[in-house]
Scaffold this motif. Structure first.
Motif, PDB file in Angstrom:
ATOM      1  N   GLU A 177      -7.208  -7.129  -0.667  1.00 49.21           N
ATOM      2  CA  GLU A 177      -8.399  -6.399  -1.123  1.00 49.21           C
ATOM      3  C   GLU A 177      -9.388  -6.209   0.029  1.00 49.21           C
ATOM      4  OE1 GLU A 177     -10.260  -8.049  -4.592  1.00 49.21           O
ATOM      5  OE2 GLU A 177      -8.333  -8.521  -5.544  1.00 49.21           O
ATOM      6  N   TYR A 178      -9.547  -7.245   0.828  1.00 51.49           N
ATOM      7  CA  TYR A 178     -10.437  -7.191   2.001  1.00 51.49           C
ATOM      8  C   TYR A 178      -9.981  -6.116   2.974  1.00 51.49           C
ATOM      9  CZ  TYR A 178     -11.219  -9.096   6.835  1.00 51.49           C
ATOM     10  OH  TYR A 178     -11.458  -9.281   8.175  1.00 51.49           O
ATOM     11  N   VAL A 179      -8.688  -6.069   3.273  1.00 51.35           N
ATOM     12  CA  VAL A 179      -8.151  -5.043   4.171  1.00 51.35           C
ATOM     13  C   VAL A 179      -8.389  -3.664   3.586  1.00 51.35           C
ATOM     14  CG1 VAL A 179      -6.067  -4.147   5.277  1.00 51.35           C
ATOM     15  CG2 VAL A 179      -6.431  -6.620   5.123  1.00 51.35           C
ATOM     16  N   ASP A 180      -8.124  -3.516   2.292  1.00 49.79           N
ATOM     17  CA  ASP A 180      -8.324  -2.230   1.626  1.00 49.79           C
ATOM     18  C   ASP A 180      -9.794  -1.827   1.647  1.00 49.79           C
ATOM     19  OD1 ASP A 180      -6.883  -0.202  -0.337  1.00 49.79           O
ATOM     20  OD2 ASP A 180      -8.805  -0.706  -1.250  1.00 49.79           O
ATOM     21  N   ASP A 181     -10.662  -2.775   1.421  1.00 45.83           N
ATOM     22  CA  ASP A 181     -12.106  -2.527   1.411  1.00 45.83           C
ATOM     23  C   ASP A 181     -12.571  -1.928   2.744  1.00 45.83           C
ATOM     24  OD1 ASP A 181     -14.434  -2.530  -0.048  1.00 45.83           O
ATOM     25  OD2 ASP A 181     -14.813  -4.681   0.117  1.00 45.83           O
ATOM     26  N   LEU A 182     -12.058  -2.476   3.832  1.00 48.95           N
ATOM     27  CA  LEU A 182     -12.444  -1.985   5.155  1.00 48.95           C
ATOM     28  C   LEU A 182     -11.760  -0.663   5.486  1.00 48.95           C
ATOM     29  CD1 LEU A 182     -12.288  -5.424   6.954  1.00 48.95           C
ATOM     30  CD2 LEU A 182     -14.358  -4.038   6.681  1.00 48.95           C
ATOM     31  N   VAL A 221      -3.617  -0.280   5.546  1.00 48.89           N
ATOM     32  CA  VAL A 221      -4.437   0.556   6.431  1.00 48.89           C
ATOM     33  C   VAL A 221      -3.784   1.925   6.625  1.00 48.89           C
ATOM     34  CG1 VAL A 221      -5.491   0.757   8.707  1.00 48.89           C
ATOM     35  CG2 VAL A 221      -5.395  -1.477   7.593  1.00 48.89           C
ATOM     36  N   ARG A 222      -2.477   1.956   6.791  1.00 48.75           N
ATOM     37  CA  ARG A 222      -1.786   3.241   6.998  1.00 48.75           C
ATOM     38  C   ARG A 222      -1.856   4.145   5.768  1.00 48.75           C
ATOM     39  NH1 ARG A 222       2.663   0.917  10.850  1.00 48.75           N
ATOM     40  NH2 ARG A 222       1.788   1.669  12.833  1.00 48.75           N
ATOM     41  N   SER A 223      -2.043   3.561   4.598  1.00 50.96           N
ATOM     42  CA  SER A 223      -2.117   4.373   3.377  1.00 50.96           C
ATOM     43  C   SER A 223      -3.329   5.302   3.389  1.00 50.96           C
ATOM     44  CB  SER A 223      -2.161   3.466   2.144  1.00 50.96           C
ATOM     45  OG  SER A 223      -3.405   2.801   2.023  1.00 50.96           O
ATOM     46  N   TYR A 224      -4.314   5.004   4.256  1.00 49.45           N
ATOM     47  CA  TYR A 224      -5.510   5.837   4.361  1.00 49.45           C
ATOM     48  C   TYR A 224      -5.415   6.837   5.515  1.00 49.45           C
ATOM     49  CZ  TYR A 224      -7.725   2.879   0.874  1.00 49.45           C
ATOM     50  OH  TYR A 224      -8.027   2.227  -0.294  1.00 49.45           O
ATOM     51  N   ASP A 225      -4.236   6.949   6.130  1.00 49.13           N
ATOM     52  CA  ASP A 225      -4.005   7.901   7.219  1.00 49.13           C
ATOM     53  C   ASP A 225      -5.106   7.796   8.286  1.00 49.13           C
ATOM     54  OD1 ASP A 225      -2.917   9.923   8.724  1.00 49.13           O
ATOM     55  OD2 ASP A 225      -3.738  11.553   7.504  1.00 49.13           O
ATOM     56  N   PRO A 226      -5.242   6.630   8.910  1.00 46.59           N
ATOM     57  CA  PRO A 226      -6.352   6.413   9.839  1.00 46.59           C
ATOM     58  C   PRO A 226      -6.266   7.286  11.085  1.00 46.59           C
ATOM     59  CG  PRO A 226      -4.760   4.632  10.007  1.00 46.59           C
ATOM     60  CD  PRO A 226      -4.338   5.468   8.843  1.00 46.59           C
ATOM     61  N   ILE A 227      -7.425   7.596  11.636  1.00 42.33           N
ATOM     62  CA  ILE A 227      -7.479   8.365  12.883  1.00 42.33           C
ATOM     63  C   ILE A 227      -7.306   7.448  14.085  1.00 42.33           C
ATOM     64  CG2 ILE A 227      -8.943  10.163  11.891  1.00 42.33           C
ATOM     65  CD1 ILE A 227     -11.351   8.850  13.292  1.00 42.33           C
ATOM     66  N   GLN A 228      -7.301   6.129  13.854  1.00 37.72           N
ATOM     67  CA  GLN A 228      -7.171   5.151  14.924  1.00 37.72           C
ATOM     68  C   GLN A 228      -5.766   4.552  14.910  1.00 37.72           C
ATOM     69  OE1 GLN A 228      -8.987   4.561  12.113  1.00 37.72           O
ATOM     70  NE2 GLN A 228     -11.181   4.571  12.589  1.00 37.72           N
ATOM     71  N   PRO A 229      -5.307   4.066  16.067  1.00 37.55           N
ATOM     72  CA  PRO A 229      -4.016   3.369  16.104  1.00 37.55           C
ATOM     73  C   PRO A 229      -4.131   1.962  15.535  1.00 37.55           C
ATOM     74  CG  PRO A 229      -5.016   3.337  18.268  1.00 37.55           C
ATOM     75  CD  PRO A 229      -5.912   4.181  17.409  1.00 37.55           C
ATOM     76  N   LEU A 230      -2.984   1.420  15.150  1.00 33.44           N
ATOM     77  CA  LEU A 230      -2.879   0.064  14.616  1.00 33.44           C
ATOM     78  C   LEU A 230      -1.971  -0.758  15.530  1.00 33.44           C
ATOM     79  CD1 LEU A 230      -3.672   1.876  12.129  1.00 33.44           C
ATOM     80  CD2 LEU A 230      -2.227   0.393  10.728  1.00 33.44           C
ATOM     81  N   ALA A 231      -2.273  -2.045  15.646  1.00 33.99           N
ATOM     82  CA  ALA A 231      -1.401  -2.920  16.431  1.00 33.99           C
ATOM     83  C   ALA A 231      -1.640  -4.373  16.060  1.00 33.99           C
ATOM     84  CB  ALA A 231      -1.611  -2.724  17.928  1.00 33.99           C
ATOM     85  N   ALA A 232      -0.598  -5.184  16.252  1.00 39.80           N
ATOM     86  CA  ALA A 232      -0.712  -6.643  16.234  1.00 39.80           C
ATOM     87  C   ALA A 232      -0.330  -7.127  17.629  1.00 39.80           C
ATOM     88  CB  ALA A 232       0.200  -7.246  15.171  1.00 39.80           C
TER      89      ALA A 232
END
Length: 384
Positions: A177-182, A221-232
């Motif tokens: 939920e926290y991840v989704d909220d952000l 996060v990807r479900s919101y089609d972000p304009i930023q890249p993601l990484a771990a």
């Protein structure tokens, strides 16, 4: 559902902006992330954030890697989100983009966070001073531990995995939920330049424990089609330079990531080998933790390396303060006592003293020279 970016899209994002140069930020009056994001006394923290990000902007930094705090969101959601929004506005006013770090495998206490004033941390970077991991190193207050180090009589047992809130099924759902909220708030927000989904997966002897939750966080996060890249993060890169020798959790992190976020506190020779290995993946590289003077990871040696290899950088620490980032890891003291060559006389991390004067003026001068070179090169490229 959006998928991992192509190499072409990753490079398009990376090349569309000036050289990314930032730092891992703990305001000097905060001992950690709870104190930064909690409701208590936050107005005073904002004053520090404004002052220190303004100084960072004057030096020429254009980015910051910022750890968030799931536990603060859990108990103080409304004020937490308000504080994050205010932070982003302050950063934007100073021309600084923000990298969110959602969670870390660094290990946290299995208890509700204590809100309120926190004490200054002493030697926090690593283990407590008496946790000697099989070595008996007597500690005399105010004096360096005795050099007569006893070798362990038996092989130490494998350390137990440290706790993460995602180990609790109910808290894991709250974490999602926290991840989704952000993500729903900031996936399209240009003030956020990067989603660091998971800091150092597998740290704290956790191995694969966090991997299912890391995958789920990427998914959200990807479900919101972000304009930023993601990484771990990759943080234990194999000495062999072979992918098959990388830990399973880091191989999965690499497979999930749009760009390469890695940590390297090693010497110049080590850092060159790391870059040669990571270059084979043909994606933009961001060194999201570096600068460890004790281990000969210095501004003078490494800044030119990253500049010439077009690698984004985030050194650890900015203004020295309650977090005590200048203190060597306890492990470094033990290694030094055992005879390893380390420059224990240096600050480990951080760039500025509490009075905002440089720890080493030549370091700041070098940063400013390279930052100006980078901006000039980007401006020239943009006109072509």
């Amino acid at each position: 559902m959006m998928t991992k970016w192509t190499k072409e899209k990753a490079w398009e994002w990376y090349n569309s902006r000036p050289w990314i140069r930032g730092f891992n930020f703990v305001p000097s009056d905060c001992s950690g992330w709870v104190e930064l994001w909690q409701q208590y006394n936050h107005a005073e923290k904002v004053k520090t954030i404004r002052r220190e990000l303004s100084v960072a902007s004057q030096i020429g930094f254009n980015a910051v890697r910022q750890f968030l705090a799931f536990d603060v969101w859990l108990y103080q959601r409304e004020s937490f989100l308000k504080n994050v929004e205010e932070y982003l506005s302050i950063a934007a006013e100073n021309g600084i983009g923000v990298m969110f770090v959602l969670i870390s495998d660094g290990g946290v206490p299995k208890k509700k966070p204590v809100f309120g004033e926190e004490k200054e941390l002493s030697g926090v970077h690593g283990e407590a001073v008496n946790e000697t991991a099989g070595f008996n190193v007597p500690v005399i207050p105010g004096i360096f531990p005795n050099h007569n180090v006893e070798k362990p009589t038996a092989a130490p047992s494998a350390p137990k995995p440290k706790y993460s809130p995602v180990d609790d099924p109910e808290l894991a759902e709250k974490f999602y939920e926290y991840v989704d909220d952000l993500a729903k708030r900031y996936a399209k927000d240009e003030r956020v330049i990067f989603w660091n989904i998971w800091n150092e997966p597998g740290n704290s002897s956790r191995g694969m424990l966090s991997v299912p939750h890391m995958k789920k966080a990427f998914e959200i996060v990807r479900s919101y089609d972000p304009i930023q890249p993601l990484a771990a993060d990759l943080w234990r890169l194999p000495k062999s330079g072979r992918l098959e020798d990388m830990s399973e959790e880091e191989r999965i992190a690499l497979e999930l990531s749009d760009v390469i976020s890695y940590h390297d506190y090693g010497s110049l020779d080590h850092s060159v080998r790391v870059i040669d290995f990571l270059r084979t993946f043909e994606r933009p590289m961001l060194n999201t933790e570096w600068l460890h003077r004790v281990q000969f990871n210095n501004v003078a040696t490494h800044l030119p390396l990253y500049y010439n290899n077009n690698i984004a950088i985030f050194n650890w620490g900015f203004v020295n303060g309650k977090f005590s980032g200048h203190e060597p890891w306890e492990a470094c003291w033990r290694r030094y006592a055992a005879g390893e060559k380390l420059d224990i006389t240096k600050w480990q991390h951080d760039l500025l003293r509490k009075n905002l004067r440089p720890y080493d003026p030549q370091e700041i001068e070098k940063f400013m020279i390279y930052f100006k070179m980078a901006d000039k090169a980007f401006e020239k490229k943009s006109k072509e």
